[in-house]
Scaffold this active site. Structure first.
Site, PDB file in Angstrom:
ATOM      1  N   ASP A   1      22.905  61.058  30.797  1.00 30.12           N
ATOM      2  CA  ASP A   1      22.909  62.006  29.666  1.00 30.12           C
ATOM      3  C   ASP A   1      23.871  63.145  29.988  1.00 30.12           C
ATOM      4  O   ASP A   1      23.809  63.741  31.067  1.00 30.12           O
ATOM      5  CB  ASP A   1      21.484  62.541  29.465  1.00 30.12           C
ATOM      6  CG  ASP A   1      21.340  63.349  28.176  1.00 30.12           C
ATOM      7  OD1 ASP A   1      20.436  63.019  27.394  1.00 30.12           O
ATOM      8  OD2 ASP A   1      22.107  64.307  27.966  1.00 30.12           O
TER       9      ASP A   1
ATOM     10  N   ASP B   1      25.491  61.010  23.363  1.00 26.45           N
ATOM     11  CA  ASP B   1      25.712  61.435  24.756  1.00 26.45           C
ATOM     12  C   ASP B   1      24.751  60.826  25.762  1.00 26.45           C
ATOM     13  O   ASP B   1      24.608  61.313  26.863  1.00 26.45           O
ATOM     14  CB  ASP B   1      25.714  62.971  24.862  1.00 26.45           C
ATOM     15  CG  ASP B   1      24.344  63.552  25.085  1.00 26.45           C
ATOM     16  OD1 ASP B   1      23.374  62.990  24.564  1.00 26.45           O
ATOM     17  OD2 ASP B   1      24.253  64.552  25.807  1.00 26.45           O
ATOM     18  N   GLU B   2      24.114  59.711  25.382  1.00 22.63           N
ATOM     19  CA  GLU B   2      23.103  59.107  26.241  1.00 22.63           C
ATOM     20  C   GLU B   2      23.313  57.613  26.343  1.00 22.63           C
ATOM     21  O   GLU B   2      23.656  56.977  25.335  1.00 22.63           O
ATOM     22  CB  GLU B   2      21.756  59.240  25.531  1.00 22.63           C
ATOM     23  CG  GLU B   2      20.811  60.250  26.021  1.00 22.63           C
ATOM     24  CD  GLU B   2      19.529  60.109  25.201  1.00 22.63           C
ATOM     25  OE1 GLU B   2      18.680  59.295  25.570  1.00 22.63           O
ATOM     26  OE2 GLU B   2      19.415  60.809  24.187  1.00 22.63           O
TER      27      GLU B   2
HETATM   28  P1  TTP Z   1      21.104  66.491  23.951  1.00 24.96           P
HETATM   29  O1  TTP Z   1      21.482  65.508  25.026  1.00 24.96           O
HETATM   30  O2  TTP Z   1      19.683  66.524  23.500  1.00 24.96           O
HETATM   31  O3  TTP Z   1      21.456  67.967  24.424  1.00 24.96           O
HETATM   32  P2  TTP Z   1      22.696  68.503  25.245  1.00 24.96           P
HETATM   33  O4  TTP Z   1      23.556  67.402  25.745  1.00 24.96           O
HETATM   34  O5  TTP Z   1      23.395  69.535  24.426  1.00 24.96           O
HETATM   35  O6  TTP Z   1      22.019  69.279  26.456  1.00 24.96           O
HETATM   36  P3  TTP Z   1      21.251  68.644  27.727  1.00 24.96           P
HETATM   37  O7  TTP Z   1      21.278  67.159  27.565  1.00 24.96           O
HETATM   38  O8  TTP Z   1      22.011  69.115  28.921  1.00 24.96           O
HETATM   39  O9  TTP Z   1      19.886  69.228  27.659  1.00 24.96           O
HETATM   40  O10 TTP Z   1      21.981  66.242  22.668  1.00 24.96           O
HETATM   41  C1  TTP Z   1      23.342  65.809  22.727  1.00 24.96           C
HETATM   42  C2  TTP Z   1      24.149  66.459  21.639  1.00 24.96           C
HETATM   43  O11 TTP Z   1      23.592  66.191  20.364  1.00 24.96           O
HETATM   44  C3  TTP Z   1      24.194  67.983  21.739  1.00 24.96           C
HETATM   45  O12 TTP Z   1      25.209  68.437  22.587  1.00 24.96           O
HETATM   46  C4  TTP Z   1      24.382  68.415  20.309  1.00 24.96           C
HETATM   47  C5  TTP Z   1      23.724  67.315  19.496  1.00 24.96           C
HETATM   48  N1  TTP Z   1      22.404  67.793  18.995  1.00 24.96           N
HETATM   49  C6  TTP Z   1      22.348  68.396  17.747  1.00 24.96           C
HETATM   50  O13 TTP Z   1      23.358  68.510  17.045  1.00 24.96           O
HETATM   51  N2  TTP Z   1      21.137  68.866  17.307  1.00 24.96           N
HETATM   52  C7  TTP Z   1      19.988  68.768  18.054  1.00 24.96           C
HETATM   53  O14 TTP Z   1      18.919  69.230  17.621  1.00 24.96           O
HETATM   54  C8  TTP Z   1      20.068  68.142  19.354  1.00 24.96           C
HETATM   55  C9  TTP Z   1      18.835  68.024  20.218  1.00 24.96           C
HETATM   56  C10 TTP Z   1      21.297  67.674  19.775  1.00 24.96           C
HETATM   57 MG    MG Z   2      22.735  65.729  26.715  1.00 20.35          MG
END
Ligand code: TTP
Ligand code: MG
Length: 348
Positions: free
Chosen positions: A9, A107-108
């Site tokens: 991730d 992103d996962e």
């Molecule tokens: P995440 O992987 O949940 O969050 P992140 O990568 O920003 O942070 P981390 O993993 O380090 O905790 O989500 C990936 C992307 O998806 C995030 O950068 C932006 C988007 N996203 C949104 O647009 N709205 C949301 O509510 C969430 C959770 C994510």
């Molecule tokens: Mg993330």
């Protein structure tokens, strides 16, 4: 047979990309999301970098609140096209390490590394993947490795940011037990509330509840929580690109009850969602409508079709029915409406 699963991730994905592409933002709090309009903006935060998280800014927080918490942060609109390209290149790196991979959202990803000799080899594969992403894209990521997807994902969550955590089958109980119940995927604040009222806060305590009690509290979800509390998850790495969902939403400049405005806007959302569905040759089965009322009170209603579909007419009529139910049940002015469909695209 024992499995070895990796979950990768990206860290603060959208915000980290922005931080890295504009060197002058280095070390500053960055918030990607709706326009804050000097504190009057009505949308929400997509994500914030770790610097901005120190101010309590996180995904889904109202952008006006983010502005209040840190007016000096850098506020940027999302650039989805750019993030999408980077995402594909990152996923291509992950896919090289095993033929069995599953991309989830932007992103996962999961990768089934069971064919490697042991946990040590899996760990060194994760080190290589992280290193390659850093070298090629200048972005940090976090990897978790576990005996199944559930534990791999929880391990990566625990190791953020820029981390790597291996939880072997033997270590699973010891890893899970001290964690809070809300660390378990599927247990959100609402679900957790009922458990906390019973004095259950840690997974260690949750594990002791018989499945019957959980089923009585949550129905079918209870069974899933029971399995997960024991660290059990049989779901395979599917070799699919799971586009989690396609969704569009609209925040009104002013809260409204005008049916013409609400349904006119909704019609437009339906068309935009359908546009992406047909462009990508997708099918859908699950349709969710979001309604946010005055005071940020947010609700969702969902419909699962009997069969998958790709028909505009079905999407439109089911979505409208859901929205109508909202308006009948709740007399408050409407702040935001949204439409989302769950989708799976098989690519092999
Ligand atoms: P995440 O992987 O949940 O969050 P992140 O990568 O920003 O942070 P981390 O993993 O380090 O905790 O989500 C990936 C992307 O998806 C995030 O950068 C932006 C988007 N996203 C949104 O647009 N709205 C949301 O509510 C969430 C959770 C994510
Ligand atoms: Mg993330």
């Amino acid at each position: 047979m024992e499995r070895i699963i990796l979950h990768l991730d990206m860290d603060a994905f959208f915000a980290q990309i922005e931080e890295k592409r504009n060197p002058r933002f280095k070390g500053k709090p960055i918030v990607v999301g709706a326009d804050p309009k000097n504190g009057k903006g009505r949308g929400v935060v997509s994500t914030a970098n770790y610097e901005a998280r120190k101010y309590g800014i996180r995904s889904a927080l109202p952008i006006s609140e983010a502005w209040r918490r840190c007016p000096t942060a850098v506020f940027l609109p999302p650039d989805m096209e750019f993030y999408g390209k980077i995402s594909s290149r990152i996923m291509d790196i992950v896919k090289k390490y095993s033929p069995q991979w599953e991309v989830v959202g932007v992103d996962e990803a999961y990768s089934d590394l069971s064919s490697l000799k042991d946990w040590r080899e899996a760990e060194s594969a994760a080190v290589k993947i992280k290193k390659e992403i850093l070298e090629k894209e200048n972005l940090t990521s976090t990897a978790g490795i576990g005996p199944n997807k559930l534990i791999a994902k929880m391990a990566s969550q625990a190791a953020k940011p820029d981390g790597l955590l291996v939880v072997t089958l033997d270590q699973t109980d010891g890893f899970l037990e001290p964690l809070d119940i809300e660390n378990l995927p599927g247990v959100g604040p609402k679900t957790a509330g009922k458990l906390r009222a019973l004095g259950i806060n840690k997974i260690k305590e949750l594990k002791l509840l018989p499945m019957e009690s959980l089923r009585a509290l949550y129905g079918k979800t209870g069974e899933m929580i029971y399995q997960r509390a024991l660290g059990m998850d049989e779901s395979p790495v599917t070799s699919e690109e799971v586009v989690k969902s396609i969704g569009k939403e609209h925040t009104f400049d002013e809260d409204t009850r005008d049916p013409e405005i609400i349904f006119g806007t909704f019609e437009n959302l339906i068309k935009r969602v359908y546009g992406e569905i047909s462009e990508n040759n997708f099918h859908f089965r699950n349709i969710t409508v979001v309604c946010r009322f005055l005071g940020f009170e947010t609700h969702t209603k969902a419909k699962t079709l009997k069969e998958i579909s790709r028909e505009f007419k079905i999407l439109r009529s089911e979505a409208k029915k859901l929205l109508l139910r909202f308006l009948v049940e709740n007399p408050k002015p409407v702040r935001l409406i949204g439409l989302r469909v769950k989708i799976a695209r098989c690519i092999d």
